[in-house]
Design a protein around this motif. Structure first.
Motif, PDB file in Angstrom:
ATOM      1  N   SER A  18      32.393  60.655  23.448  1.00 51.32           N
ATOM      2  CA  SER A  18      31.913  61.822  22.768  1.00 51.32           C
ATOM      3  C   SER A  18      33.246  62.247  21.613  1.00 51.32           C
ATOM      4  N   GLY A  30      27.993  59.464  24.373  1.00 56.95           N
ATOM      5  CA  GLY A  30      29.133  59.860  25.255  1.00 56.95           C
ATOM      6  C   GLY A  30      28.481  60.898  26.341  1.00 56.95           C
ATOM      7  N   GLY A  35      32.852  57.931  28.619  1.00 64.46           N
ATOM      8  CA  GLY A  35      31.859  59.131  28.019  1.00 64.46           C
ATOM      9  C   GLY A  35      32.523  60.085  27.437  1.00 64.46           C
ATOM     10  N   THR A  60      26.447  59.118  28.944  1.00 65.92           N
ATOM     11  CA  THR A  60      27.273  58.211  29.881  1.00 65.92           C
ATOM     12  C   THR A  60      27.865  59.016  30.819  1.00 65.92           C
ATOM     13  N   ILE A  61      28.525  60.415  30.339  1.00 65.50           N
ATOM     14  CA  ILE A  61      29.076  61.081  31.516  1.00 65.50           C
ATOM     15  C   ILE A  61      27.969  61.690  32.321  1.00 65.50           C
TER      16      ILE A  61
END
Length: 202
Positions: A141, A168, A137, A171-172
């Protein structure tokens, strides 16, 4: 389709046509349509060998499909059992309660025991997956930010850069939640082990 119309269609076929139809379409017919075709062929006293071969193939395919369905059911049941076990352990349920719950869900005792005893290993693997997801992520990003900065320099709007940045970040967030969840599972596993050891020494 109306059985009467199906029967009429078969009746209008001559011997060569109906045998060709049996060969080319027999396996594609619905159960009712095939039974009507078989009835018509028996009336004409023909196609017995072809019928037997197709009937055998139909039974074989049905058996294979049944086995596949059973395998899929087992896979779905096992996946549901794993999800249940992790969910219960996250809530702090004891191993025995999870074990009983798995049996109530239809998992046999052997597999229930394996699932319970491997929760810590599974949690560790999922935590590692989550950490990898967080790193991924961040990389996405950073690429997104870089793309945005480059397009700002050339005075051009970068939809791709924004999408990368958002992807990103999401996802994080998702990976962080996943890591927190399974860290909680692992924490509860260790806590129960400590309590068990404490009771043993008393």
């Amino acid at each position: 389709m109306d059985p009467v119309r199906i029967r009429e269609a078969y009746t209008r076929m001559n011997d060569a046509e109906i045998l060709t139809f049996l060969k080319e379409e027999g396996l594609k017919l619905s159960g009712d349509a095939f039974l009507i075709l078989r009835e018509e062929l028996k009336k004409r006293n023909m196609g017995a060998d072809q019928l037997a071969a197709i009937e055998h193939e139909i039974i074989l395919r049905a058996s294979i499909n049944k086995e596949r369905a059973a395998d899929q059911l087992n896979n779905d049941l096992y996946a549901d059992a794993i999800a249940f076990a992790f969910s219960q352990k996250e809530k702090g349920s004891r191993d025995y309660d999870i074990y009983v719950g798995l049996i109530e869900k239809g998992i046999n005792e052997e597999y229930s025991n394996i699932i319970v005893n491997r929760l810590d290993e599974g949690a560790k693997n999922l935590i590692e997956d989550a950490r990898t997801g967080i790193i991924t992520g961040w990389v996405i990003s950073i690429l997104g930010v870089a793309a945005i900065l480059v397009t700002i320099e050339i005075k051009y709007f970068s939809f791709l850069g924004i999408m990368l940045l958002l992807s990103g970040i999401l996802t994080i967030i998702a990976s962080s939640r996943k890591r927190s969840r399974y860290e909680k599972v692992l924490e509860n596993i260790k806590l129960e082990e400590q309590n068990r050891k404490g009771q043993t020494t008393l």
